[in-house]
Enzyme design. Structure first.
Site, mmCIF file in Angstrom:
data_model
loop_
_atom_site.group_PDB
_atom_site.id
_atom_site.type_symbol
_atom_site.label_atom_id
_atom_site.label_comp_id
_atom_site.label_asym_id
_atom_site.label_seq_id
_atom_site.Cartn_x
_atom_site.Cartn_y
_atom_site.Cartn_z
ATOM 1 N N HIS A 126 0.729 -1.110 0.128
ATOM 2 C CA HIS A 126 -0.017 -0.072 0.191
ATOM 3 C C HIS A 126 1.036 1.254 -0.047
ATOM 4 O O HIS A 126 2.039 1.433 0.375
ATOM 5 C CB HIS A 126 -1.015 -0.152 1.303
ATOM 6 C CG HIS A 126 -2.089 0.961 1.061
ATOM 7 N ND1 HIS A 126 -1.499 2.439 1.605
ATOM 8 C CD2 HIS A 126 -3.339 0.846 1.147
ATOM 9 C CE1 HIS A 126 -2.752 2.982 1.748
ATOM 10 N NE2 HIS A 126 -3.860 1.996 1.379
ATOM 11 N N ASP A 203 2.904 -4.895 8.247
ATOM 12 C CA ASP A 203 1.706 -4.198 7.881
ATOM 13 C C ASP A 203 0.421 -5.201 8.060
ATOM 14 O O ASP A 203 0.414 -5.870 7.201
ATOM 15 C CB ASP A 203 1.622 -3.257 6.623
ATOM 16 C CG ASP A 203 0.380 -2.951 6.134
ATOM 17 O OD1 ASP A 203 -0.729 -3.043 6.944
ATOM 18 O OD2 ASP A 203 0.365 -2.044 5.306
ATOM 19 N N GLN A 206 -4.837 -5.704 6.783
ATOM 20 C CA GLN A 206 -5.693 -6.617 6.124
ATOM 21 C C GLN A 206 -5.593 -8.004 6.784
ATOM 22 O O GLN A 206 -6.448 -8.641 6.544
ATOM 23 C CB GLN A 206 -5.191 -6.840 4.713
ATOM 24 C CG GLN A 206 -5.217 -5.452 3.711
ATOM 25 C CD GLN A 206 -6.844 -4.973 4.000
ATOM 26 O OE1 GLN A 206 -7.684 -5.781 3.830
ATOM 27 N NE2 GLN A 206 -6.845 -3.631 3.516
ATOM 28 N N LYS A 229 -10.628 -1.589 10.191
ATOM 29 C CA LYS A 229 -10.570 -2.748 9.364
ATOM 30 C C LYS A 229 -11.164 -3.861 10.008
ATOM 31 O O LYS A 229 -11.375 -5.067 9.467
ATOM 32 C CB LYS A 229 -9.238 -3.066 8.908
ATOM 33 C CG LYS A 229 -8.398 -2.110 8.056
ATOM 34 C CD LYS A 229 -8.656 -1.838 6.727
ATOM 35 C CE LYS A 229 -7.893 -0.934 6.054
ATOM 36 N NZ LYS A 229 -8.258 -0.391 4.704
ATOM 37 N N CYS A 367 -4.717 2.417 -3.583
ATOM 38 C CA CYS A 367 -3.473 2.891 -3.256
ATOM 39 C C CYS A 367 -2.218 1.879 -3.398
ATOM 40 O O CYS A 367 -1.592 1.677 -2.454
ATOM 41 C CB CYS A 367 -3.701 2.993 -1.381
ATOM 42 S SG CYS A 367 -4.801 4.503 -1.162
#
Length: 410
Positions: A126, A203, A206, A229, A367
């Site tokens: 991202h 990260d 997700q 999220k 993104c």
């Protein structure tokens, strides 16, 4: 296919936003990778704070301040347990994954990464896990390297091996791609980075809605994710960092809360995590964050993941019969994301037609423009599924897709 035993209709009743019409059609919400919807318990926790407890935290001795502080710190404990951190103090509250990554770049990066050093990211990242490192590299004259992907949207680990060296100071990769749904082999990535003495940031924006994340088992040095999220409020996230690293890093911002003593001759910084939490935080949303994680824990992440995989397989089965359907990202290990194109139809046009039918999907580059450039496309249509979605919704989506394509082909 073994079907899960979750009571999906009961779960759907927990989400008030789902029970409405959009453009005269029942809402079908397939934009979960952008943000998830919120169960009533999260909404109630937020309104309860503002109705009964609203006060600033940590600095007051009156009852409302003490209640707010207790609830705020209880969320920190819950996040710590959710990630299996060694201690709650390793959890820093942020505005979200983006701020967590920027915090590491601005503190760890500026102190421990210098000219000629190297940072490795992947082609699946991202923008929030690309741009902060570009800024740091420009400032510190360090080098940014990128793990390539294959045609299926999987990282090429043989090339990762070639990028690693004693000059590698940090590896920062996502656990799951937001654009394609690819689940990356993060354990192997972490182990190989540590073998050359590099630190690793994951990260997990997700990942946390779909998979059990155990920072101690993984051994990552940093991990960032966002509340919104994972069924929580917007504007809130958490950064995990190993205590020794957090203590060695300078503050991210200056102001109230992040200090012990201030004088014009100098300042003594607070202990972690407060050293990184300057100013009044997003108190109500942090408190409601706990309700979201409690909700996930009650259903069970393993149950959520199994059901979402069931939805993914069902969607792939039906979409295979759609004329001109071209999936983008066909990794062997995937989360519940279908990113695709329809031959001869622009993704934006398709997204608008689906919206007219009450179906919310994401269109564009997600993104992840560098990734789109690798596939030589402008963007995709992305349908992303959550635990409150149903096979009936997927069937309706595919039928709407087919009828939309016929309209464009006339």
């Amino acid at each position: 296919m073994v079907e899960t035993q979750l009571n999906i209709e009961k779960i759907r009743k927990d989400f008030p936003i789902l029970h409405q019409e959009v453009n005269g059609k029942p809402l079908v919400y397939f934009d979960n990778a952008a943000t998830s919807q919120k169960p009533q318990c999260v909404i109630d926790a937020l309104t309860h704070y503002y109705n009964t407890d609203n006060a600033n935290i940590h600095r007051g001795i009156h009852t409302l301040a003490e209640r707010s502080t207790t609830a705020f710190e209880n969320t920190r404990k819950t996040v710590g347990k959710f990630l299996n951190a060694a201690e709650a103090e390793e959890i820093i509250f942020t505005k979200g994954t983006t701020e967590g990554i920027n915090l590491v770049a601005a503190t760890f990066g500026r102190k421990f990464i210098g000219e000629g050093d190297e940072i490795i990211i992947s082609a699946l990242e991202h923008h929030s896990n690309i741009v902060p490192w570009q800024i740091l590299c420009e400032e510190k004259k360090c080098v940014l390297k990128v793990i390539p992907v294959n045609e299926k949207g999987e990282l090429v680990l043989a090339e990762y091996d070639k990028l690693l060296s004693e000059r590698t100071k940090l590896v920062s990769v996502n656990y799951i791609s937001n654009a394609l749904g690819t689940i990356n082999p993060v354990q192997e990535i972490i182990d190989k980075a540590h073998a050359v003495g590099a630190k690793v940031l994951i990260d997990a924006a997700q990942a946390t809605p779909h998979a059990r994340v155990d920072v101690q088992a993984m051994g990552c040095d940093f991990l960032a994710f966002s509340a919104h999220k994972v069924y929580g409020p917007t504007g809130v996230g958490a950064l995990y960092g190993k205590r020794a690293l957090l203590e060695a890093m300078p503050p991210y911002q200056g102001g109230g809360e992040m200090i012990k003593d201030v004088s014009f001759s100098g300042t003594t910084y607070n202990d972690i995590p407060y050293k990184f939490e300057a100013g009044t935080p997003n108190i109500g949303e942090v408190i409601a964050f706990k309700a979201a994680l409690d909700y996930v824990n009650e259903i069970g992440l393993e149950n959520i993941a199994a059901y979402e995989h069931e939805l993914l397989e069902y969607a792939n089965e039906l979409l295979a019969d759609v004329e001109g359907f071209r999936p983008i990202g066909t990794a062997d290990q995937k989360a519940s994301v279908v990113s695709f194109l329809i031959d001869g139809v622009h993704p934006f046009d398709l997204g608008q037609i689906l919206d007219a039918k009450g179906i919310a999907v994401r269109t564009g580059h997600h993104c992840a423009q560098p990734l789109m450039e690798i596939f030589n496309i402008e963007g995709t249509v992305r349908a992303s599924f959550s635990v409150y979605n149903t096979k009936e919704e997927i069937k309706y989506f595919v039928e709407a897709l087919k009828s939309s394509i016929k309209m464009f082909k006339k």
